[in-house]
Design a protein around this motif. Structure first.
Motif, PDB file in Angstrom:
ATOM      1  N   UNK A 316      46.791  30.446  38.496  1.00  0.00           N
ATOM      2  CA  UNK A 316      46.791  31.665  38.309  1.00  0.00           C
ATOM      3  C   UNK A 316      45.693  32.249  38.072  1.00  0.00           C
ATOM      4  N   UNK A 318      43.793  35.955  37.556  1.00  0.00           N
ATOM      5  CA  UNK A 318      43.900  37.383  36.959  1.00  0.00           C
ATOM      6  C   UNK A 318      42.523  38.191  36.935  1.00  0.00           C
ATOM      7  N   UNK A 319      42.330  39.124  37.596  1.00  0.00           N
ATOM      8  CA  UNK A 319      41.237  40.064  37.579  1.00  0.00           C
ATOM      9  C   UNK A 319      41.351  41.109  36.641  1.00  0.00           C
ATOM     10  N   UNK A 320      40.565  41.170  35.701  1.00  0.00           N
ATOM     11  CA  UNK A 320      40.778  42.315  34.831  1.00  0.00           C
ATOM     12  C   UNK A 320      39.281  42.285  33.872  1.00  0.00           C
ATOM     13  N   UNK A 321      39.155  43.260  33.228  1.00  0.00           N
ATOM     14  CA  UNK A 321      37.709  43.980  32.464  1.00  0.00           C
ATOM     15  C   UNK A 321      36.464  43.728  33.471  1.00  0.00           C
ATOM     16  N   UNK A 325      29.678  44.786  32.850  1.00  0.00           N
ATOM     17  CA  UNK A 325      28.491  44.867  32.185  1.00  0.00           C
ATOM     18  C   UNK A 325      28.117  43.497  31.887  1.00  0.00           C
ATOM     19  N   UNK A 326      26.654  43.138  31.884  1.00  0.00           N
ATOM     20  CA  UNK A 326      26.266  41.740  31.936  1.00  0.00           C
ATOM     21  C   UNK A 326      25.691  41.335  30.550  1.00  0.00           C
ATOM     22  N   UNK A 327      26.190  42.163  29.387  1.00  0.00           N
ATOM     23  CA  UNK A 327      25.862  41.703  28.234  1.00  0.00           C
ATOM     24  C   UNK A 327      26.766  41.652  27.079  1.00  0.00           C
TER      25      UNK A 327
ATOM     26  N   UNK B 100      26.898  36.228  28.499  1.00  0.00           N
ATOM     27  CA  UNK B 100      26.117  37.228  28.799  1.00  0.00           C
ATOM     28  C   UNK B 100      24.756  37.123  28.673  1.00  0.00           C
ATOM     29  N   UNK B 107      19.567  35.262  36.090  1.00  0.00           N
ATOM     30  CA  UNK B 107      19.918  36.107  37.236  1.00  0.00           C
ATOM     31  C   UNK B 107      18.501  36.616  38.092  1.00  0.00           C
ATOM     32  N   UNK B 148      29.248  38.792  38.170  1.00  0.00           N
ATOM     33  CA  UNK B 148      28.962  40.238  38.528  1.00  0.00           C
ATOM     34  C   UNK B 148      29.703  40.721  39.717  1.00  0.00           C
ATOM     35  N   UNK B 149      30.157  42.163  39.502  1.00  0.00           N
ATOM     36  CA  UNK B 149      31.288  42.539  40.761  1.00  0.00           C
ATOM     37  C   UNK B 149      30.813  42.667  42.097  1.00  0.00           C
ATOM     38  N   UNK B 153      33.205  37.836  47.296  1.00  0.00           N
ATOM     39  CA  UNK B 153      34.613  37.494  46.796  1.00  0.00           C
ATOM     40  C   UNK B 153      34.988  36.134  47.629  1.00  0.00           C
ATOM     41  N   UNK B 156      33.735  33.488  45.341  1.00  0.00           N
ATOM     42  CA  UNK B 156      34.556  33.431  43.909  1.00  0.00           C
ATOM     43  C   UNK B 156      35.770  32.664  44.074  1.00  0.00           C
ATOM     44  N   UNK B 157      36.337  33.312  45.302  1.00  0.00           N
ATOM     45  CA  UNK B 157      37.787  32.807  45.560  1.00  0.00           C
ATOM     46  C   UNK B 157      37.619  31.023  45.716  1.00  0.00           C
ATOM     47  N   UNK B 171      40.869  32.577  35.093  1.00  0.00           N
ATOM     48  CA  UNK B 171      40.683  34.028  34.717  1.00  0.00           C
ATOM     49  C   UNK B 171      39.295  34.652  35.110  1.00  0.00           C
ATOM     50  N   UNK B 172      39.142  35.748  35.787  1.00  0.00           N
ATOM     51  CA  UNK B 172      37.681  36.538  36.070  1.00  0.00           C
ATOM     52  C   UNK B 172      37.858  37.479  35.104  1.00  0.00           C
ATOM     53  N   UNK B 173      36.706  37.586  34.246  1.00  0.00           N
ATOM     54  CA  UNK B 173      36.485  38.674  33.477  1.00  0.00           C
ATOM     55  C   UNK B 173      34.974  39.038  33.218  1.00  0.00           C
ATOM     56  N   UNK B 174      34.652  40.119  32.534  1.00  0.00           N
ATOM     57  CA  UNK B 174      32.975  40.333  32.467  1.00  0.00           C
ATOM     58  C   UNK B 174      32.685  39.743  31.324  1.00  0.00           C
ATOM     59  N   UNK B 175      31.506  39.158  31.394  1.00  0.00           N
ATOM     60  CA  UNK B 175      30.410  38.394  30.499  1.00  0.00           C
ATOM     61  C   UNK B 175      30.682  38.926  28.959  1.00  0.00           C
ATOM     62  N   UNK B 176      30.517  40.191  28.889  1.00  0.00           N
ATOM     63  CA  UNK B 176      30.236  40.753  27.384  1.00  0.00           C
ATOM     64  C   UNK B 176      31.740  40.731  26.887  1.00  0.00           C
ATOM     65  N   UNK B 177      32.940  40.667  27.617  1.00  0.00           N
ATOM     66  CA  UNK B 177      34.192  40.365  27.075  1.00  0.00           C
ATOM     67  C   UNK B 177      34.471  39.192  26.757  1.00  0.00           C
TER      68      UNK B 177
END
Lengths: 327, 327
Positions: A316, A318-321, A325-327, B100, B107, B148-149, B153, B156-157, B171-177
């Motif tokens: 599964x 899911x790409x979201x968020x 941002x990296x902090x 984060x 980096x 990071x975006x 890709x 990442x895959x 699940x892929x999400x940003x670090x802060x979240x």
């Protein structure tokens, strides 16, 4: 061991006593009484007793052992119903998590000649109701009895033997001491667990669903005791207020200190605390009160642990968020 | 799937990856490197890899997948050793619980042409070290990746497929979240568990021994995560300070409100909260992230649960605190 056991209330604890007593033949007959007829019918369907009635006064007639297994909040009401019907020489006990205030309230209602020996088996699961019980619940667990010193020693010994036969180790102590120890062992842990699960329940829906997904990282451990019977626990906090607030105060003092360590980045202080706490768990395992298996022995890699599609199937993703941002 | 996997650090997570990769044939060779030679020898004795070295730079030579499995506090030091030796096109990942601040620090040290894809498998037990790992650890659990975006890709895959092959959902999400969600899911629960176990550790010895005896009433649930690796957790709180303090603040606000309910005897308020929290556990079970078995599936009535003398033997009976106060 007893002629007639009456269980008033037949939830997790009451139904576990019934099953164990039947299995080990500790009473010739078991009478069961509840307030709700649905619960009584469930108990009857499960075959937990020999007689069933909604009339508590009738249920205790001729019983030589009566155990209150309801939430402590209804004890007084129950006692008003039964006190005129208790047999002389009967032992009256209970299984409540709070002893001091409950004893104060009930003692004036206990007839002369009845041996009042409050009890508390330190055992349970997060499930409730007649079908949640099982006969091994008390094996290896402690049961605390808190009779006043003037209570007949022979009666106390009989109840000690009864709990011993259910598999428990029995300890006799005074009620105030019980309530203080249980405040930190049981009541404050439940309060904290209810609280953090409540904090999550207040999060916005999107975050909450992520907390549920990622709960294996620690949170889910708290949800077990926060799934315990709400009425039983309400009554615990209503009746053991002072000891709970005292122990909660200690917890909060310590948490302020730990919060400060996080804020100022005191790595040494944190590492020292986190090292010290490991020893406590080892002691509990050594005392036979916890499994040594990792993760409480939870299943890993089984279908139960993986409702979501496992391994070779495409994962599964899911790409979201992805805001980045990296902090 | 990969030619050469390098694991830097071989504790619970690293050794579980090694075992699963070997079992499923996901890499042709596995190189293991650690800071301590004792740990490296333990990994060698367990046969976890194909090559073993204390020289991290040597270990990453020619690797197309490098995963940092050390506490996050040593990442920077490790990166200084390996950054000049990473192969072009390699994927560099990790398994740390904080993303984060760690990404910000690392980096600038990641060479061009290396794909930096931080990761966090949401899995673990309270045990640590190379022998604590097992190949099913990740089955049915989530793994979060926080690239990071601008990261390639395709790379990442590949990493998504790798974790999928280990049994995880990815699940892929940003670090802060990630850091905010994990603060409430994992970091604050650990902080609270460490704290209450610390409170008990500070009790006078007599009371402490009773807490250990009666711990099955709730407390022992907290001791599991409070037995987690102290250095790893120190580093989590040092690197995710802001999110932890934010979520701890919410928890404390709620606890003040609950403390007040106890003090004023607000039974309705407590019952409402305690009822709401049950639903959260049900959601976690439905999501396949928790066992539905009572008490986490802990053993009941088995020799493991009863180190103290069981049932038919005469029960342990201790009379103490017989002073006889009833409050």
């Amino acid at each position: 061991m007893f002629e007639k056991l009456t269980l008033i209330g037949i939830g997790l604890i009451g139904s576990s006593i019934a099953r164990a007593v039947k299995l080990k033949g500790l009473a010739k007959t078991i009478a069961i009484t509840t307030r709700k007829s649905a619960t009584l019918e469930e108990a009857r369907a499960l075959g937990l007793g020999d007689s069933y009635t909604l009339d508590a006064a009738e249920a205790v007639e001729g019983a030589d052992l009566v155990i209150l297994c309801t939430p402590v909040g209804v004890y007084a009401e129950v006692m008003q119903q039964i006190s005129g019907h208790l047999a002389p020489g009967a032992i009256l006990s209970d299984v409540g998590s709070v002893k001091g205030q409950v004893m104060k309230a009930l003692e004036p209602m206990v007839p002369a000649g009845v041996h009042f020996i409050p009890g508390h088996p330190i055992a349970g699961t997060e499930h409730s109701g007649p079908s949640a019980g099982f006969p091994d619940l008390f094996v290896g667990r402690w049961c605390v009895l808190t009779p006043k010193p003037e209570v007949d020693a022979v009666a106390v010994d009989r109840l000690v033997s009864f709990w011993g036969a259910l598999g428990s180790n029995v300890e006799v102590m005074d009620a105030a001491h019980h309530d203080l120890v249980l405040a930190i062992t049981s009541h404050v842990p439940h309060l904290i667990a209810y609280n953090i699960v409540g904090t999550v329940a207040d999060l916005e829906a999107a975050t909450q669903s992520e907390v549920i997904k990622f709960s294996a990282s620690g949170f889910r451990d708290f949800t077990r005791i926060a799934a315990s019977d709400p009425v039983m626990w309400r009554d615990v906090f209503l009746t053991n207020r002072e000891a709970v607030l005292e122990m909660l105060g200690r917890f909060l003092e310590d948490l302020s200190s730990l919060q400060r360590m996080v804020r100022v980045g005191d790595g040494e202080g944190m590492q020292a605390l986190f090292t010290r706490t490991r020893a406590i768990r080892r002691s509990i395992i050594t005392a036979g009160q916890e499994t040594a298996a990792p993760d409480f022995g939870r299943p890993h890699g089984t279908p139960e642990a993986a409702v979501v599609p496992p391994t070779d199937v495409s994962p599964v993703m899911v790409r979201e968020h992805g805001g980045g941002e990296d902090a």
